[in-house]
Design a protein around this motif. Structure first.
Motif, PDB file in Angstrom:
ATOM      1  N   CYS A  28      14.694  13.209  20.943  1.00 53.47           N
ATOM      2  CA  CYS A  28      15.934  13.359  20.195  1.00 53.47           C
ATOM      3  C   CYS A  28      16.950  12.425  20.829  1.00 53.47           C
ATOM      4  CB  CYS A  28      16.410  14.806  20.240  1.00 53.47           C
ATOM      5  SG  CYS A  28      17.929  15.078  19.318  1.00 53.47           S
ATOM      6  N   GLU A  29      17.287  11.374  20.105  1.00 59.14           N
ATOM      7  CA  GLU A  29      18.144  10.326  20.632  1.00 59.14           C
ATOM      8  C   GLU A  29      17.559   9.835  21.955  1.00 59.14           C
ATOM      9  OE1 GLU A  29      22.187  11.708  20.514  1.00 59.14           O
ATOM     10  OE2 GLU A  29      22.106  11.972  18.347  1.00 59.14           O
ATOM     11  N   SER A  32      14.018  13.437  25.781  1.00 59.17           N
ATOM     12  CA  SER A  32      12.641  13.711  25.361  1.00 59.17           C
ATOM     13  C   SER A  32      12.045  14.779  26.266  1.00 59.17           C
ATOM     14  CB  SER A  32      11.791  12.442  25.401  1.00 59.17           C
ATOM     15  OG  SER A  32      11.686  11.959  26.716  1.00 59.17           O
ATOM     16  N   ARG A  66      21.612  20.838  17.936  1.00 62.97           N
ATOM     17  CA  ARG A  66      20.338  20.156  17.704  1.00 62.97           C
ATOM     18  C   ARG A  66      19.934  19.339  18.923  1.00 62.97           C
ATOM     19  NH1 ARG A  66      20.321  18.049  11.474  1.00 62.97           N
ATOM     20  NH2 ARG A  66      20.699  20.107  10.584  1.00 62.97           N
ATOM     21  N   GLY A  67      18.662  19.439  19.251  1.00 64.00           N
ATOM     22  CA  GLY A  67      18.135  18.709  20.391  1.00 64.00           C
ATOM     23  C   GLY A  67      16.933  19.430  20.969  1.00 64.00           C
TER      24      GLY A  67
END
Length: 95
Positions: A28-29, A32, A66-67
């Motif tokens: 996520c962006e 990880s 979120r993540g």
């Protein structure tokens, strides 16, 4: 049938973590998690939830952005046998 499917998800994650522990499970962006990290994080959360009485028919409020933490929390709740109730962290606290 549905509960069996969720239990299978936890077993599948554990099996994948044994096969490829260092492979990236999610990204996520710039953050990880490997399969081993995701498995350990969600299993740890599941154990803490079970110790607090979470199981079948129990709902757990989930207020996480979120993540990777959100995915680990979802898996932890499912592994504990509970159901998650999504809460948007961007909503005002009074809601």
């Amino acid at each position: 049938l549905q509960r069996y499917a969720f239990e299978s998800l936890g077993r599948a994650l554990g099996a994948q973590a044994k096969r490829t522990p260092d492979a990236i499970a999610l990204r996520c962006e710039e953050a990880s998690l490997t399969y081993a990290e995701l498995d350990a994080w969600s299993a740890s959360l599941a154990a803490r939830l079970v110790a607090r009485g979470v199981g079948a028919e129990r709902r757990v409020g989930l207020c996480v952005a979120r993540g990777p933490a959100l995915i680990a929390a979802l898996l932890g709740i499912i592994r504990a046998g509970g159901a998650f109730v999504p809460l948007d962290p961007d909503y005002p606290a009074t809601r």
